[in-house]
Design a protein around this motif. Structure first.
Motif, short mmCIF file in Angstrom:
data_model
loop_
_atom_site.label_atom_id
_atom_site.label_comp_id
_atom_site.label_asym_id
_atom_site.label_seq_id
_atom_site.Cartn_x
_atom_site.Cartn_y
_atom_site.Cartn_z
N LYS A 97 0.84 -1.20 0.00
CA LYS A 97 0.00 0.00 0.00
C LYS A 97 0.88 1.25 0.00
O LYS A 97 0.63 2.20 -0.74
N ARG A 98 1.92 1.23 0.80
CA ARG A 98 2.83 2.38 0.88
C ARG A 98 3.63 2.53 -0.41
O ARG A 98 3.78 3.62 -0.94
N ARG A 101 2.99 1.42 -3.40
CA ARG A 101 2.19 1.62 -4.61
C ARG A 101 1.32 2.88 -4.55
O ARG A 101 0.55 3.13 -5.47
N ASN A 102 1.44 3.63 -3.50
CA ASN A 102 0.65 4.85 -3.35
C ASN A 102 0.95 5.81 -4.50
O ASN A 102 2.09 6.25 -4.65
N PRO A 103 -0.04 6.14 -5.31
CA PRO A 103 0.22 7.02 -6.46
C PRO A 103 0.76 8.38 -6.07
O PRO A 103 1.44 9.03 -6.86
N GLN A 104 0.52 8.80 -4.84
CA GLN A 104 0.99 10.11 -4.40
C GLN A 104 2.51 10.16 -4.19
O GLN A 104 3.06 11.25 -4.07
N VAL A 105 3.17 9.01 -4.13
CA VAL A 105 4.62 9.03 -3.93
C VAL A 105 5.39 8.84 -5.24
O VAL A 105 6.59 8.63 -5.23
N PHE A 106 4.68 8.94 -6.37
CA PHE A 106 5.33 8.79 -7.66
C PHE A 106 5.17 10.06 -8.50
O PHE A 106 4.30 10.88 -8.24
N GLY A 107 6.02 10.19 -9.47
CA GLY A 107 5.94 11.35 -10.37
C GLY A 107 6.97 12.40 -10.00
O GLY A 107 7.97 12.11 -9.33
N ASP A 108 6.74 13.63 -10.40
CA ASP A 108 7.70 14.70 -10.18
C ASP A 108 8.00 14.97 -8.71
O ASP A 108 9.08 15.44 -8.37
N ASP A 109 7.04 14.65 -7.83
CA ASP A 109 7.22 14.92 -6.41
C ASP A 109 7.56 13.68 -5.60
O ASP A 109 7.44 13.67 -4.37
N GLY A 110 7.98 12.61 -6.27
CA GLY A 110 8.28 11.37 -5.56
C GLY A 110 9.20 10.47 -6.34
O GLY A 110 10.07 10.92 -7.07
N PHE A 111 8.97 9.16 -6.18
CA PHE A 111 9.74 8.16 -6.91
C PHE A 111 9.45 8.28 -8.40
O PHE A 111 8.34 8.65 -8.79
N ALA A 112 10.43 7.93 -9.22
CA ALA A 112 10.21 7.88 -10.66
C ALA A 112 9.16 6.81 -10.95
O ALA A 112 9.21 5.72 -10.36
N ASP A 113 8.22 7.11 -11.82
CA ASP A 113 7.16 6.16 -12.14
C ASP A 113 7.65 5.21 -13.23
O ASP A 113 7.18 5.23 -14.36
N THR A 114 8.64 4.41 -12.86
CA THR A 114 9.27 3.44 -13.75
C THR A 114 9.38 2.12 -12.99
O THR A 114 9.12 2.07 -11.78
N MET A 115 9.78 1.08 -13.69
CA MET A 115 9.99 -0.21 -13.03
C MET A 115 11.04 -0.07 -11.92
O MET A 115 10.86 -0.58 -10.82
N ASP A 116 12.14 0.65 -12.21
CA ASP A 116 13.17 0.85 -11.18
C ASP A 116 12.64 1.66 -10.01
O ASP A 116 12.95 1.36 -8.85
N TYR A 170 10.94 0.40 1.47
CA TYR A 170 9.94 0.21 2.53
C TYR A 170 10.03 -1.18 3.15
O TYR A 170 9.91 -1.34 4.36
N THR A 171 10.29 -2.19 2.33
CA THR A 171 10.45 -3.54 2.86
C THR A 171 11.66 -3.62 3.77
O THR A 171 11.59 -4.20 4.86
N SER A 172 12.77 -3.02 3.36
CA SER A 172 13.99 -3.12 4.17
C SER A 172 13.83 -2.41 5.51
O SER A 172 14.37 -2.87 6.52
N LEU A 173 13.09 -1.31 5.53
CA LEU A 173 12.86 -0.63 6.80
C LEU A 173 12.06 -1.52 7.76
O LEU A 173 12.37 -1.60 8.95
N LEU A 229 5.08 -7.67 15.43
CA LEU A 229 5.11 -9.13 15.38
C LEU A 229 3.73 -9.70 15.06
O LEU A 229 3.62 -10.80 14.51
N SER A 230 2.69 -8.94 15.36
CA SER A 230 1.33 -9.36 15.02
C SER A 230 0.93 -8.95 13.62
O SER A 230 -0.16 -9.29 13.17
N GLY A 231 1.78 -8.17 12.97
CA GLY A 231 1.48 -7.74 11.60
C GLY A 231 0.69 -6.46 11.53
O GLY A 231 0.19 -6.10 10.47
N LEU A 232 0.58 -5.76 12.64
CA LEU A 232 -0.18 -4.51 12.65
C LEU A 232 0.73 -3.35 12.27
O LEU A 232 1.63 -2.99 13.02
N LEU A 233 0.49 -2.83 11.11
CA LEU A 233 1.31 -1.72 10.62
C LEU A 233 0.42 -0.78 9.82
O LEU A 233 0.05 -1.06 8.69
N ASP A 234 0.06 0.31 10.45
CA ASP A 234 -0.68 1.33 9.73
C ASP A 234 0.24 2.53 9.59
O ASP A 234 0.82 3.00 10.53
N TRP A 235 0.39 2.93 8.38
CA TRP A 235 1.30 4.04 8.12
C TRP A 235 0.61 5.31 8.51
O TRP A 235 0.80 6.34 8.30
#
Length: 175
Positions: free
Chosen positions: A29-30, A32-47, A56-59, A169-175
């Motif tokens: 969810k974090r 793939r959030n469309p708000q974090v892509f584009g000119d103001d975020g991650f490049a909207d590419t495969m990389d 996000y996974t590594s964190l 540990l219970s899997g509860l993670l709300d950003w």
């Protein structure tokens, strides 16, 4: 009697699967959030997209691994789940069996490298600048997106540090 069920191995396996599924859903969810892509975020590419997923996974996996042996097990299972999904995604796009292993390995090396680099950035005297450098060097962002994503990564790290061990540990993670 409920306490006895918690001690039985089948319930632990089920609980771990549920925790991994919930954590993975929150990471996706974090990432793939469309708000974090584009000119103001991650490049909207495969990389850019795999970079967001890797960071996000590594964190999350780093935080889990620091909790306990069970956290390390969940971290490993979460990583396996991510790569199973990457493998399935490549197969859906029509990548042949002969090249799947090579592509997954290439993605995996980059995935691990980004995760290590971002986590090590928090050990520097200026994590913001270090993360900024990682994002630019790996061409994951551009323009104002670099500062925005660096800020988001720092916020995510703070959020994870503030979460209780039991909730993660219970899997509860709300950003």
């Amino acid at each position: 009697m409920n306490w006895l069920r918690k001690l039985l191995p089948g319930n632990t396996v089920r609980a771990d699967r549920a925790a991994v599924s919930n954590l993975y859903a929150a990471i996706l969810k974090r990432a793939r959030n469309p708000q974090v892509f584009g000119d103001d975020g991650f490049a909207d590419t495969m990389d850019g997209r795999t970079g967001a997923l890797a960071i996000y996974t590594s964190l999350v996996t780093t935080r889990l691994s620091a909790i306990s042996q069970r956290g390390r097990v969940l971290s490993s299972r979460l990583t396996d789940r991510v790569f199973d999904d990457i493998d399935a995604g490549l197969r859906e796009t029509g990548v042949g069996d002969a090249s799947i292993a090579r592509k997954v390995r290439t993605i995996g090396e980059r995935f691990v490298g980004l995760g290590i680099a971002v986590n090590e950035a928090f050990l520097t005297s200026d994590p913001q600048a270090s993360i900024h450098d990682i994002l630019e060097r790996n061409e994951l962002t551009g323009g104002t997106g670099t500062a925005n994503v660096a800020d988001d990564i720092i916020d995510v790290r703070r959020t994870l540090e503030a979460r209780s061990d039991d909730s993660l540990l219970s899997g509860l993670l709300d950003w």
